[in-house]
Design an enzyme around this catalytic site. Sequence first.
Site, PDB file in Angstrom:
ATOM      1  N   ASP A 213       0.831  -1.202   0.000  1.00  0.00           N
ATOM      2  CA  ASP A 213       0.000   0.000   0.000  1.00  0.00           C
ATOM      3  C   ASP A 213       0.867   1.255   0.000  1.00  0.00           C
ATOM      4  O   ASP A 213       1.918   1.312   0.651  1.00  0.00           O
ATOM      5  CB  ASP A 213      -0.885  -0.015   1.250  1.00  0.00           C
ATOM      6  CG  ASP A 213      -1.797   1.180   1.335  1.00  0.00           C
ATOM      7  OD1 ASP A 213      -2.771   1.233   0.567  1.00  0.00           O
ATOM      8  OD2 ASP A 213      -1.522   2.078   2.159  1.00  0.00           O
ATOM      9  N   GLU A 267       1.422  -0.599  -4.972  1.00  0.00           N
ATOM     10  CA  GLU A 267       0.485   0.483  -5.274  1.00  0.00           C
ATOM     11  C   GLU A 267       1.339   1.723  -5.520  1.00  0.00           C
ATOM     12  O   GLU A 267       1.795   2.379  -4.584  1.00  0.00           O
ATOM     13  CB  GLU A 267      -0.488   0.732  -4.125  1.00  0.00           C
ATOM     14  CG  GLU A 267      -1.496   1.827  -4.471  1.00  0.00           C
ATOM     15  CD  GLU A 267      -2.284   2.327  -3.277  1.00  0.00           C
ATOM     16  OE1 GLU A 267      -3.422   2.789  -3.484  1.00  0.00           O
ATOM     17  OE2 GLU A 267      -1.768   2.278  -2.145  1.00  0.00           O
TER      18      GLU A 267
END
Length: 549
Positions: A213, A267
Amino acid sequence: MVRSADAHDEWWRHAVIYQVYPRSFADADGDGVGDLAGVRRHLPYLAELGVNALWFSPWYASPQADAGYDVADYRRIDPAFGDLAEAEALIAEAHDLGLRIIVDIVPNHVSDQHAWFKEAVAAAPGAEARDLFWFRPGRGEDGELPPNTWQSVFGGPAWTRVTHPDGTPGEWYLHLFAPEQPDLNWNNPKVREEHEDVLRFWFDRGADGVRIDSATMPAKDPALPEFDPDATPPDHPYIDRDDVHSIYRSWRAIADGYRPARALIGEVWLADPERFARYLRSDEMHTAFNFDYLNSPWEPGALRTVIQDTLDAHAGVGASPTWVLSNHDVTRHVTRYGRADSSYGHALRQHGTPTDLALGTRRARAALLLALALPGAHYLYQGEELGLGEVEDIPAGLRQDPIFHRTAGRDIGRDGCRVPLPWSGQEPPFGFSPTATARTWLPQPADWAGLTVEAQQADPDSMLAFYRGALAARHHHAASLRGDGFRWLDADPHVLAFQRDAGLVCVTNLSAAEQPLPPHSDVLLSSATGAASSDRTVAPDTTVWLRTG
């Protein structure tokens, strides 16, 4: 897909990966919140759909201030979802069905309920515990001003002041997201060691990879300087700094030490293709999400450009591209594609924009076939196989996204793409929970009865049937689609046409009129329904796969 023991089995290069958002997938205990037992019951559904792997949004112990992205303990499952034994059973059962498992890791921050942060808040300024985070004295005569003017991604200042046990105000700590998500200091070796151990913890339990993330953000300029918000990397103090890459090189060494090797999936939100590709060098991540493609409008020029730029950037580092249309952070693409402006950006998230859902659905079908025909892996978000649109009428009092609350509703937030899935029945909770009286954690639209899995099972023209057929076709034509072969074909400017290996051709018509198909021997697949398909022309907002040999 059989799980190979070959360390060099690069399954992530061509897999179809399904994102499971646990709170909204299926609820087994009747509390209105999805859980791992609910996912386990529906693993056969996912295998039948034809996906190769499942990516789980965070399932760890968390106060859920940001839907689990505020992790309190990576080695525990949140009680709302189950426990560690349930997760281990899910991984084993998925593997038995040929489904790989990807777990989410959040290196930029933890929860304010994490043991480290609790210790840091209780400690005195300058204590070792505080060096795991970014604690700083405030500006002003009494330290009443934040250390700098940085702003949170979620709105408002990126700093919150702590209070001493005697009630007096203390230092400030940095949180680039919500106040409940204090940023970690990656200059401290203990932070690095902990995350490396967390990777091993989940790899040892069978996880086949990790999704990382906010992968560009963990490294910070220690001076925490003021900056121009329009500054581009590497001059930015916390986005895409050069020293962030050492984190992922160490993670890659760990992942490559397993048999089979585990995958690192980033990401990475970056506009510069060259900077993006740096994360995909041979000793860093294996692959990263393609947000440029997700953000692109349904326009031939824009799509062609982003496809070519993506292929070029990945070819330069020998990495495999990814293609994605929706996820848990963005407006569902059935809705986006039905708008006059079909592009996506966080600034465009506002609801209430006129939407033609029939048009959006037609384009969504075409977009799937287009993406599945491109070289690389494809990610799909739970519910897109049912044709779900964005839920835009959630009452303000029921919204839970911190973005909505921190901006006082100016940014409507992400709740509309996170509404629990409809499985069966004629009214909420549509089989999401085992009891008809269960109240789902976000309300489902009453008009979803025709979109349930049950309602779509027997309809050959349903979105679910289309997804199953498209994924089966991708598997059937794997010999043509898994390689790197790709070349554009001459076509009308409003048509995207390209050839893959073994004479497989993909044609997408983005014009308002029918367009002739190139010479071919067979129409293998069409996104059009029923009588709308043809073996001579391609209808507007339609994709077809052809065989030329």
